[in-house]
Design a protein around this motif. Structure first.
Motif, PDB file in Angstrom:
ATOM      1  N   SER A 192       2.696   4.589  -8.318  1.00  0.00           N
ATOM      2  CA  SER A 192       1.644   5.199  -8.695  1.00  0.00           C
ATOM      3  C   SER A 192       0.068   5.044  -8.047  1.00  0.00           C
ATOM      4  CB  SER A 192       1.473   5.455 -10.109  1.00  0.00           C
ATOM      5  OG  SER A 192       1.400   4.166 -10.879  1.00  0.00           O
ATOM      6  N   SER A 193       0.022   3.994  -7.696  1.00  0.00           N
ATOM      7  CA  SER A 193      -1.168   3.525  -7.553  1.00  0.00           C
ATOM      8  C   SER A 193      -1.336   3.403  -5.876  1.00  0.00           C
ATOM      9  CB  SER A 193      -1.751   2.043  -7.912  1.00  0.00           C
ATOM     10  OG  SER A 193      -1.006   1.057  -7.193  1.00  0.00           O
ATOM     11  N   VAL A 194      -2.631   3.883  -5.281  1.00  0.00           N
ATOM     12  CA  VAL A 194      -2.581   3.707  -3.730  1.00  0.00           C
ATOM     13  C   VAL A 194      -2.305   2.145  -3.326  1.00  0.00           C
ATOM     14  CG1 VAL A 194      -4.292   3.906  -2.066  1.00  0.00           C
ATOM     15  CG2 VAL A 194      -4.235   5.505  -3.715  1.00  0.00           C
ATOM     16  N   ASN A 195      -2.690   1.267  -4.089  1.00  0.00           N
ATOM     17  CA  ASN A 195      -2.610  -0.037  -3.364  1.00  0.00           C
ATOM     18  C   ASN A 195      -0.954  -0.539  -3.263  1.00  0.00           C
ATOM     19  OD1 ASN A 195      -3.813  -2.860  -2.804  1.00  0.00           O
ATOM     20  ND2 ASN A 195      -2.967  -3.654  -4.590  1.00  0.00           N
ATOM     21  N   LYS A 196      -0.501  -0.010  -4.361  1.00  0.00           N
ATOM     22  CA  LYS A 196       1.089  -0.242  -4.436  1.00  0.00           C
ATOM     23  C   LYS A 196       1.798   0.752  -3.310  1.00  0.00           C
ATOM     24  CE  LYS A 196       1.722  -2.036  -8.986  1.00  0.00           C
ATOM     25  NZ  LYS A 196       2.297  -1.953 -10.400  1.00  0.00           N
ATOM     26  N   GLN A 197       1.324   1.754  -3.150  1.00  0.00           N
ATOM     27  CA  GLN A 197       1.876   2.657  -1.903  1.00  0.00           C
ATOM     28  C   GLN A 197       1.593   2.156  -0.633  1.00  0.00           C
ATOM     29  OE1 GLN A 197      -0.377   6.118  -2.700  1.00  0.00           O
ATOM     30  NE2 GLN A 197       1.053   6.631  -4.473  1.00  0.00           N
ATOM     31  N   LEU A 198       0.407   1.468  -0.211  1.00  0.00           N
ATOM     32  CA  LEU A 198       0.355   1.210   0.912  1.00  0.00           C
ATOM     33  C   LEU A 198       0.883  -0.189   1.150  1.00  0.00           C
ATOM     34  CD1 LEU A 198      -3.610   1.673   1.347  1.00  0.00           C
ATOM     35  CD2 LEU A 198      -1.977   2.825   1.932  1.00  0.00           C
ATOM     36  N   GLN A 199       1.129  -1.142  -0.078  1.00  0.00           N
ATOM     37  CA  GLN A 199       1.695  -2.489   0.197  1.00  0.00           C
ATOM     38  C   GLN A 199       3.409  -2.127   0.604  1.00  0.00           C
ATOM     39  OE1 GLN A 199       0.626  -5.467   0.232  1.00  0.00           O
ATOM     40  NE2 GLN A 199       2.816  -6.152   0.476  1.00  0.00           N
ATOM     41  N   SER A 200       3.755  -0.908  -0.266  1.00  0.00           N
ATOM     42  CA  SER A 200       5.269  -0.802   0.121  1.00  0.00           C
ATOM     43  C   SER A 200       5.468  -0.288   1.600  1.00  0.00           C
ATOM     44  CB  SER A 200       5.666   0.374  -1.015  1.00  0.00           C
ATOM     45  OG  SER A 200       5.621   0.019  -2.257  1.00  0.00           O
ATOM     46  N   LEU A 201       4.415   0.228   1.932  1.00  0.00           N
ATOM     47  CA  LEU A 201       4.472   0.979   3.218  1.00  0.00           C
ATOM     48  C   LEU A 201       4.292  -0.108   4.385  1.00  0.00           C
ATOM     49  CD1 LEU A 201       5.013   3.347   5.309  1.00  0.00           C
ATOM     50  CD2 LEU A 201       2.592   3.996   5.115  1.00  0.00           C
ATOM     51  N   VAL A 202       3.554  -1.131   4.100  1.00  0.00           N
ATOM     52  CA  VAL A 202       3.448  -2.523   4.935  1.00  0.00           C
ATOM     53  C   VAL A 202       4.744  -3.261   4.929  1.00  0.00           C
ATOM     54  CG1 VAL A 202       2.425  -4.700   4.656  1.00  0.00           C
ATOM     55  CG2 VAL A 202       1.113  -2.681   4.582  1.00  0.00           C
ATOM     56  N   GLU A 203       5.357  -3.015   3.667  1.00  0.00           N
ATOM     57  CA  GLU A 203       6.939  -3.852   3.697  1.00  0.00           C
ATOM     58  C   GLU A 203       8.008  -2.899   4.505  1.00  0.00           C
ATOM     59  OE1 GLU A 203       7.431  -4.331  -0.667  1.00  0.00           O
ATOM     60  OE2 GLU A 203       5.672  -5.758  -0.994  1.00  0.00           O
ATOM     61  N   GLU A 204       7.814  -1.691   4.227  1.00  0.00           N
ATOM     62  CA  GLU A 204       8.738  -0.935   5.044  1.00  0.00           C
ATOM     63  C   GLU A 204       8.679  -0.931   6.665  1.00  0.00           C
ATOM     64  OE1 GLU A 204      12.076   1.497   5.803  1.00  0.00           O
ATOM     65  OE2 GLU A 204      11.530   0.540   4.086  1.00  0.00           O
ATOM     66  N   LEU A 205       7.299  -1.120   7.080  1.00  0.00           N
ATOM     67  CA  LEU A 205       6.991  -1.338   8.445  1.00  0.00           C
ATOM     68  C   LEU A 205       7.417  -2.767   8.822  1.00  0.00           C
ATOM     69  CD1 LEU A 205       3.599   0.262   8.564  1.00  0.00           C
ATOM     70  CD2 LEU A 205       5.463   0.997   9.944  1.00  0.00           C
TER      71      LEU A 205
END
Length: 379
Positions: free
Chosen positions: A289-302
Protein backbone atom coordinates in the motif's frame (compact mmCIF):
# COMPACT_ATOMS: atom_id res chain seq x y z
CA UNK A 1 16.46 26.52 -25.74
CA UNK A 2 15.28 23.13 -24.53
CA UNK A 3 15.10 22.55 -20.79
CA UNK A 4 17.16 19.41 -21.44
CA UNK A 5 20.10 21.26 -23.05
CA UNK A 6 22.34 20.71 -20.00
CA UNK A 7 22.01 16.92 -20.20
CA UNK A 8 20.80 15.84 -23.66
CA UNK A 9 22.61 14.18 -26.61
CA UNK A 10 23.05 16.10 -29.84
CA UNK A 11 20.05 16.61 -32.06
CA UNK A 12 20.55 15.15 -35.53
CA UNK A 13 20.71 18.70 -36.87
CA UNK A 14 23.83 19.24 -34.72
CA UNK A 15 25.62 16.00 -35.56
CA UNK A 16 27.46 17.05 -38.71
CA UNK A 17 28.94 20.18 -37.15
CA UNK A 18 29.96 18.19 -34.07
CA UNK A 19 31.71 15.60 -36.24
CA UNK A 20 33.53 18.31 -38.18
CA UNK A 21 34.86 19.67 -34.88
CA UNK A 22 36.24 16.31 -33.69
CA UNK A 23 37.24 14.66 -37.01
CA UNK A 24 40.88 15.77 -36.65
CA UNK A 25 41.12 15.02 -32.94
CA UNK A 26 43.93 12.52 -32.15
CA UNK A 27 41.51 10.26 -30.24
CA UNK A 28 39.03 10.19 -33.12
CA UNK A 29 41.86 9.34 -35.54
CA UNK A 30 43.11 6.60 -33.20
CA UNK A 31 39.60 5.15 -32.85
CA UNK A 32 38.89 5.20 -36.59
CA UNK A 33 42.31 3.80 -37.57
CA UNK A 34 41.75 1.02 -35.03
CA UNK A 35 38.28 0.33 -36.42
CA UNK A 36 39.19 0.54 -40.10
CA UNK A 37 42.85 -0.51 -40.35
CA UNK A 38 42.51 -1.32 -44.05
CA UNK A 39 41.12 2.09 -44.99
CA UNK A 40 43.02 5.22 -45.81
CA UNK A 41 42.38 8.02 -43.34
CA UNK A 42 40.89 10.06 -46.17
CA UNK A 43 38.21 7.39 -46.77
CA UNK A 44 36.73 7.29 -43.28
CA UNK A 45 37.13 11.05 -42.88
CA UNK A 46 35.07 11.71 -46.01
CA UNK A 47 32.33 9.37 -44.81
CA UNK A 48 32.42 10.89 -41.34
CA UNK A 49 31.94 14.38 -42.72
CA UNK A 50 28.92 13.21 -44.72
CA UNK A 51 27.21 11.87 -41.58
CA UNK A 52 24.15 13.81 -40.40
CA UNK A 53 22.47 11.63 -37.75
CA UNK A 54 23.34 9.81 -34.56
CA UNK A 55 21.95 6.57 -35.96
CA UNK A 56 24.21 6.78 -39.03
CA UNK A 57 27.22 7.51 -36.83
CA UNK A 58 26.38 4.57 -34.57
CA UNK A 59 25.73 2.10 -37.40
CA UNK A 60 28.49 3.11 -39.81
CA UNK A 61 31.24 3.79 -37.26
CA UNK A 62 30.58 2.89 -33.61
CA UNK A 63 29.04 -0.51 -34.35
CA UNK A 64 32.16 -1.50 -36.28
CA UNK A 65 34.36 -0.23 -33.43
CA UNK A 66 32.46 -2.45 -30.99
CA UNK A 67 32.78 -5.50 -33.24
CA UNK A 68 36.51 -4.82 -33.60
CA UNK A 69 36.91 -4.60 -29.81
CA UNK A 70 35.06 -7.91 -29.44
CA UNK A 71 37.25 -9.58 -32.06
CA UNK A 72 40.51 -8.44 -30.46
CA UNK A 73 39.76 -8.49 -26.73
CA UNK A 74 37.21 -11.25 -26.13
CA UNK A 75 36.34 -14.84 -26.90
CA UNK A 76 32.95 -13.70 -28.13
CA UNK A 77 29.63 -12.26 -27.02
CA UNK A 78 26.55 -14.41 -26.45
CA UNK A 79 23.07 -13.10 -25.70
CA UNK A 80 19.67 -14.31 -24.52
CA UNK A 81 16.16 -12.92 -24.17
CA UNK A 82 16.23 -10.40 -27.02
CA UNK A 83 13.71 -12.43 -29.00
CA UNK A 84 11.10 -11.45 -26.37
CA UNK A 85 11.38 -7.76 -27.27
CA UNK A 86 9.22 -6.08 -29.90
CA UNK A 87 10.53 -3.96 -32.80
CA UNK A 88 9.73 -0.23 -32.78
CA UNK A 89 8.97 -0.43 -29.06
CA UNK A 90 10.71 1.73 -26.46
CA UNK A 91 11.86 0.07 -23.24
CA UNK A 92 13.52 1.21 -20.05
CA UNK A 93 16.51 -1.10 -19.60
CA UNK A 94 17.69 -1.22 -15.97
CA UNK A 95 21.04 -2.97 -15.93
CA UNK A 96 23.82 -4.11 -13.71
CA UNK A 97 26.90 -2.05 -14.53
CA UNK A 98 30.43 -3.47 -14.80
CA UNK A 99 32.19 -1.47 -17.52
CA UNK A 100 32.03 2.27 -18.19
CA UNK A 101 31.57 2.13 -21.95
CA UNK A 102 31.15 -1.48 -23.04
CA UNK A 103 27.96 -2.29 -21.11
CA UNK A 104 25.89 0.13 -23.17
CA UNK A 105 27.92 -0.30 -26.37
CA UNK A 106 27.42 -4.07 -26.39
CA UNK A 107 23.73 -3.75 -25.53
CA UNK A 108 23.17 -1.31 -28.39
CA UNK A 109 25.13 -3.45 -30.85
CA UNK A 110 22.90 -6.39 -29.89
CA UNK A 111 19.71 -4.33 -30.14
CA UNK A 112 20.79 -3.18 -33.62
CA UNK A 113 21.53 -6.75 -34.73
CA UNK A 114 18.05 -7.81 -33.57
CA UNK A 115 16.31 -4.94 -35.38
CA UNK A 116 15.32 -3.26 -32.09
CA UNK A 117 15.45 0.37 -31.01
CA UNK A 118 18.80 1.45 -29.63
CA UNK A 119 19.00 3.41 -26.39
CA UNK A 120 19.74 6.82 -25.05
CA UNK A 121 21.97 6.01 -22.09
CA UNK A 122 22.78 7.65 -18.77
CA UNK A 123 26.44 8.61 -18.25
CA UNK A 124 28.03 10.23 -15.21
CA UNK A 125 29.32 13.77 -15.62
CA UNK A 126 32.69 12.62 -14.26
CA UNK A 127 33.22 10.71 -17.51
CA UNK A 128 32.65 13.64 -19.85
CA UNK A 129 35.00 16.26 -18.39
CA UNK A 130 37.23 16.21 -21.48
CA UNK A 131 35.62 18.08 -24.43
CA UNK A 132 36.26 15.23 -26.88
CA UNK A 133 34.68 12.62 -24.59
CA UNK A 134 31.68 14.88 -24.00
CA UNK A 135 31.18 15.28 -27.76
CA UNK A 136 31.59 11.54 -28.34
CA UNK A 137 29.09 10.79 -25.57
CA UNK A 138 26.54 13.16 -27.08
CA UNK A 139 27.20 11.69 -30.56
CA UNK A 140 26.37 8.22 -29.22
CA UNK A 141 23.11 9.39 -27.60
CA UNK A 142 24.17 9.60 -23.97
CA UNK A 143 22.51 11.94 -21.50
CA UNK A 144 24.38 13.29 -18.49
CA UNK A 145 23.71 12.44 -14.85
CA UNK A 146 25.36 15.00 -12.57
CA UNK A 147 26.93 13.86 -9.29
CA UNK A 148 28.46 15.46 -6.24
CA UNK A 149 25.98 18.35 -6.19
CA UNK A 150 24.27 20.11 -3.29
CA UNK A 151 21.05 18.49 -2.11
CA UNK A 152 18.97 21.18 -3.79
CA UNK A 153 20.80 20.90 -7.11
CA UNK A 154 20.68 17.11 -6.91
CA UNK A 155 16.90 17.21 -6.55
CA UNK A 156 16.57 19.54 -9.53
CA UNK A 157 18.75 17.39 -11.79
CA UNK A 158 17.08 14.21 -10.56
CA UNK A 159 13.72 15.62 -11.69
CA UNK A 160 15.27 16.76 -14.99
CA UNK A 161 16.69 13.27 -15.62
CA UNK A 162 13.33 11.67 -14.86
CA UNK A 163 11.56 14.08 -17.21
CA UNK A 164 14.11 13.41 -19.95
CA UNK A 165 13.60 9.64 -19.59
CA UNK A 166 9.84 10.11 -19.81
CA UNK A 167 10.22 12.33 -22.87
CA UNK A 168 12.55 9.84 -24.58
CA UNK A 169 10.28 6.83 -24.07
CA UNK A 170 6.84 8.40 -24.46
CA UNK A 171 7.41 11.19 -27.00
CA UNK A 172 10.46 10.07 -28.99
CA UNK A 173 9.76 6.31 -28.82
CA UNK A 174 13.39 5.90 -27.76
CA UNK A 175 14.58 3.16 -25.40
CA UNK A 176 16.59 4.23 -22.34
CA UNK A 177 19.44 2.54 -20.47
CA UNK A 178 20.20 3.30 -16.84
CA UNK A 179 22.35 1.44 -14.33
CA UNK A 180 20.69 -0.13 -11.31
CA UNK A 181 22.97 1.92 -9.04
CA UNK A 182 25.18 4.99 -9.19
CA UNK A 183 28.56 3.98 -10.57
CA UNK A 184 29.83 0.55 -11.53
CA UNK A 185 29.54 -2.51 -9.33
CA UNK A 186 33.06 -3.14 -8.04
CA UNK A 187 32.53 -5.95 -5.53
CA UNK A 188 30.50 -8.30 -7.75
CA UNK A 189 27.27 -7.69 -5.79
CA UNK A 190 24.72 -6.33 -8.23
CA UNK A 191 22.22 -4.47 -6.05
CA UNK A 192 19.64 -1.90 -7.17
CA UNK A 193 19.56 1.41 -5.34
CA UNK A 194 16.08 2.53 -4.36
CA UNK A 195 17.15 6.08 -5.25
CA UNK A 196 17.14 5.10 -8.94
CA UNK A 197 13.44 4.22 -8.72
CA UNK A 198 12.70 7.35 -6.70
CA UNK A 199 14.30 9.38 -9.48
CA UNK A 200 12.16 7.61 -12.09
CA UNK A 201 9.01 8.17 -10.04
CA UNK A 202 9.42 11.95 -10.34
CA UNK A 203 8.33 11.70 -13.98
CA UNK A 204 4.91 10.12 -13.41
CA UNK A 205 3.04 13.49 -13.60
CA UNK A 206 -0.64 12.78 -14.38
CA UNK A 207 -0.32 8.98 -14.19
CA UNK A 208 -0.49 6.82 -11.09
CA UNK A 209 2.91 5.41 -10.13
CA UNK A 210 1.77 1.91 -11.05
CA UNK A 211 0.52 2.97 -14.49
CA UNK A 212 3.66 5.01 -15.06
CA UNK A 213 6.01 2.12 -14.27
CA UNK A 214 3.93 -0.18 -16.48
CA UNK A 215 4.06 2.32 -19.35
CA UNK A 216 7.87 2.62 -19.04
CA UNK A 217 8.15 -1.10 -19.96
CA UNK A 218 10.94 -1.88 -17.48
CA UNK A 219 13.33 -4.63 -18.65
CA UNK A 220 16.10 -5.94 -16.35
CA UNK A 221 19.49 -6.50 -18.04
CA UNK A 222 22.37 -8.70 -16.85
CA UNK A 223 25.84 -8.44 -18.35
CA UNK A 224 28.79 -10.55 -17.25
CA UNK A 225 32.44 -10.75 -18.29
CA UNK A 226 34.48 -13.89 -17.72
CA UNK A 227 37.48 -11.68 -16.97
CA UNK A 228 36.83 -8.16 -15.73
CA UNK A 229 39.46 -6.12 -17.61
CA UNK A 230 39.39 -3.48 -14.85
CA UNK A 231 39.52 -5.86 -11.88
CA UNK A 232 42.96 -4.73 -10.69
CA UNK A 233 42.03 -1.06 -11.14
CA UNK A 234 39.11 -1.53 -8.75
CA UNK A 235 41.36 -2.74 -5.93
CA UNK A 236 42.39 0.61 -4.37
CA UNK A 237 38.75 1.64 -3.88
CA UNK A 238 37.80 -1.78 -2.47
CA UNK A 239 40.75 -1.68 -0.05
CA UNK A 240 39.83 1.82 1.10
CA UNK A 241 36.24 0.68 1.67
CA UNK A 242 37.46 -2.34 3.68
CA UNK A 243 39.53 0.01 5.87
CA UNK A 244 36.51 2.34 6.19
CA UNK A 245 38.48 5.13 4.51
CA UNK A 246 37.23 7.73 2.04
CA UNK A 247 38.49 6.89 -1.42
CA UNK A 248 39.75 9.76 -3.55
CA UNK A 249 40.20 9.06 -7.26
CA UNK A 250 43.53 9.88 -8.88
CA UNK A 251 43.75 12.33 -11.75
CA UNK A 252 42.55 10.76 -15.03
CA UNK A 253 41.60 7.54 -13.18
CA UNK A 254 38.20 7.34 -14.90
CA UNK A 255 39.81 7.74 -18.31
CA UNK A 256 42.40 5.00 -17.62
CA UNK A 257 39.63 2.71 -16.43
CA UNK A 258 37.58 3.53 -19.52
CA UNK A 259 40.44 2.60 -21.86
CA UNK A 260 41.35 -0.53 -19.87
CA UNK A 261 37.75 -1.69 -20.04
CA UNK A 262 37.69 -1.31 -23.80
CA UNK A 263 41.08 -2.81 -24.64
CA UNK A 264 41.62 -5.27 -21.77
CA UNK A 265 41.09 -9.00 -22.29
CA UNK A 266 37.63 -10.19 -21.23
CA UNK A 267 37.37 -13.78 -22.51
CA UNK A 268 33.65 -14.58 -22.83
CA UNK A 269 30.82 -12.06 -22.39
CA UNK A 270 27.09 -12.65 -21.99
CA UNK A 271 24.14 -10.23 -22.04
CA UNK A 272 20.72 -11.41 -20.93
CA UNK A 273 17.54 -9.33 -21.01
CA UNK A 274 14.53 -10.35 -18.96
CA UNK A 275 10.92 -9.86 -19.93
CA UNK A 276 9.02 -6.64 -19.26
CA UNK A 277 8.11 -6.42 -15.57
CA UNK A 278 4.37 -6.01 -16.05
CA UNK A 279 2.81 -8.87 -14.06
CA UNK A 280 5.39 -8.27 -11.34
CA UNK A 281 4.51 -4.58 -11.07
CA UNK A 282 0.78 -5.43 -10.98
CA UNK A 283 1.40 -7.84 -8.09
CA UNK A 284 3.63 -5.41 -6.18
CA UNK A 285 1.11 -2.56 -6.31
CA UNK A 286 -1.73 -4.92 -5.40
CA UNK A 287 0.07 -6.26 -2.34
CA UNK A 288 1.86 -3.14 -1.05
CA UNK A 289 0.00 0.00 0.00
CA UNK A 290 2.83 2.46 0.70
CA UNK A 291 5.06 3.95 -2.00
CA UNK A 292 8.15 3.11 0.04
CA UNK A 293 7.25 -0.59 0.19
CA UNK A 294 6.26 -0.61 -3.48
CA UNK A 295 9.65 0.78 -4.49
CA UNK A 296 11.47 -1.62 -2.18
CA UNK A 297 9.60 -4.60 -3.62
CA UNK A 298 10.46 -3.45 -7.14
CA UNK A 299 14.12 -3.11 -6.11
CA UNK A 300 14.03 -6.71 -4.86
CA UNK A 301 12.38 -7.92 -8.07
CA UNK A 302 15.00 -6.20 -10.22
CA UNK A 303 17.78 -7.75 -8.13
CA UNK A 304 16.19 -11.18 -8.38
CA UNK A 305 15.92 -11.10 -12.18
CA UNK A 306 19.31 -9.48 -12.80
CA UNK A 307 21.11 -11.97 -10.56
CA UNK A 308 19.11 -14.96 -11.83
CA UNK A 309 19.98 -14.12 -15.45
CA UNK A 310 23.63 -13.30 -14.72
CA UNK A 311 25.89 -15.81 -16.52
CA UNK A 312 28.44 -17.38 -14.18
CA UNK A 313 31.85 -18.33 -15.59
CA UNK A 314 34.65 -20.69 -14.48
CA UNK A 315 36.46 -17.66 -13.01
CA UNK A 316 33.57 -17.12 -10.58
CA UNK A 317 33.71 -20.69 -9.28
CA UNK A 318 37.52 -20.76 -9.16
CA UNK A 319 37.53 -17.58 -7.06
CA UNK A 320 34.97 -19.01 -4.64
CA UNK A 321 36.97 -22.21 -4.17
CA UNK A 322 40.21 -20.26 -3.66
CA UNK A 323 38.44 -17.99 -1.19
CA UNK A 324 37.15 -20.98 0.77
CA UNK A 325 40.32 -23.03 0.22
CA UNK A 326 38.21 -25.87 -1.18
CA UNK A 327 37.56 -27.72 -4.43
CA UNK A 328 33.77 -27.87 -4.04
CA UNK A 329 33.16 -26.48 -7.51
CA UNK A 330 36.05 -28.12 -9.37
CA UNK A 331 33.57 -29.70 -11.81
CA UNK A 332 32.85 -26.15 -13.03
CA UNK A 333 36.36 -25.46 -14.33
CA UNK A 334 39.45 -27.15 -15.70
CA UNK A 335 42.95 -27.27 -14.13
CA UNK A 336 44.14 -25.02 -16.96
CA UNK A 337 41.44 -22.43 -16.27
CA UNK A 338 42.36 -22.44 -12.59
CA UNK A 339 46.04 -22.01 -13.38
CA UNK A 340 45.31 -19.09 -15.72
CA UNK A 341 43.18 -17.38 -13.07
CA UNK A 342 45.84 -17.84 -10.40
CA UNK A 343 48.40 -16.30 -12.75
CA UNK A 344 46.02 -13.36 -13.23
CA UNK A 345 45.91 -12.81 -9.47
CA UNK A 346 49.66 -13.08 -9.05
CA UNK A 347 50.23 -10.62 -11.88
CA UNK A 348 47.83 -7.97 -10.62
CA UNK A 349 47.58 -8.27 -6.84
CA UNK A 350 50.09 -7.92 -4.01
CA UNK A 351 50.13 -11.52 -2.82
CA UNK A 352 51.59 -10.55 0.57
CA UNK A 353 48.50 -8.42 1.24
CA UNK A 354 45.77 -10.84 2.44
CA UNK A 355 43.06 -8.17 2.27
CA UNK A 356 43.92 -7.39 -1.36
CA UNK A 357 43.81 -11.07 -2.32
CA UNK A 358 40.50 -11.55 -0.47
CA UNK A 359 38.92 -8.52 -2.15
CA UNK A 360 40.06 -9.64 -5.60
CA UNK A 361 38.67 -13.14 -5.09
CA UNK A 362 35.42 -11.81 -3.58
CA UNK A 363 34.87 -9.62 -6.65
CA UNK A 364 34.59 -12.80 -8.73
CA UNK A 365 33.08 -15.08 -6.06
CA UNK A 366 30.24 -12.80 -4.93
CA UNK A 367 28.03 -13.40 -8.00
CA UNK A 368 27.98 -17.13 -7.16
CA UNK A 369 27.21 -16.44 -3.51
CA UNK A 370 24.54 -13.87 -4.35
CA UNK A 371 22.80 -16.15 -6.85
CA UNK A 372 22.77 -19.03 -4.36
CA UNK A 373 21.25 -16.84 -1.64
CA UNK A 374 18.49 -15.58 -3.92
CA UNK A 375 17.69 -19.11 -5.04
CA UNK A 376 17.33 -20.16 -1.39
CA UNK A 377 14.92 -17.25 -0.78
CA UNK A 378 12.84 -17.99 -3.87
CA UNK A 379 9.30 -19.25 -3.13
Amino acid sequence: MSKFDSIRPFYDSEVNNALKEVADHPMMKAMMNFTFPDKEEREWTEQLLKTHSIRDFQINFIYHSVRKVLDLTSDGLTTSGFEKLEPNTAYLFISNHRDIILDTSLLNATLYEHGLLMTTSAIGDNLVKKPFLKSLARLTRNFVVYRGLSNKAMLEFSKLNSEYIREAIFSQNRSVWIAQREGRTKDGLDLTQKGILKMLSKGCENLSLKDYFLKLKIVPVSISYENDPTDVLKMPELLAKAREETYVKQKNEDFRTLMSGIMGQKKRIHISVGKVLDEEIDAIFENESSVNKQLQSLVEELDRVIVRNYRLWPTNYIALDLLNQSDEHKHRYSPKEKEEFQQRIQKGVEMDNPMAVKNFLSMYANPVIHKAKLQQLAP
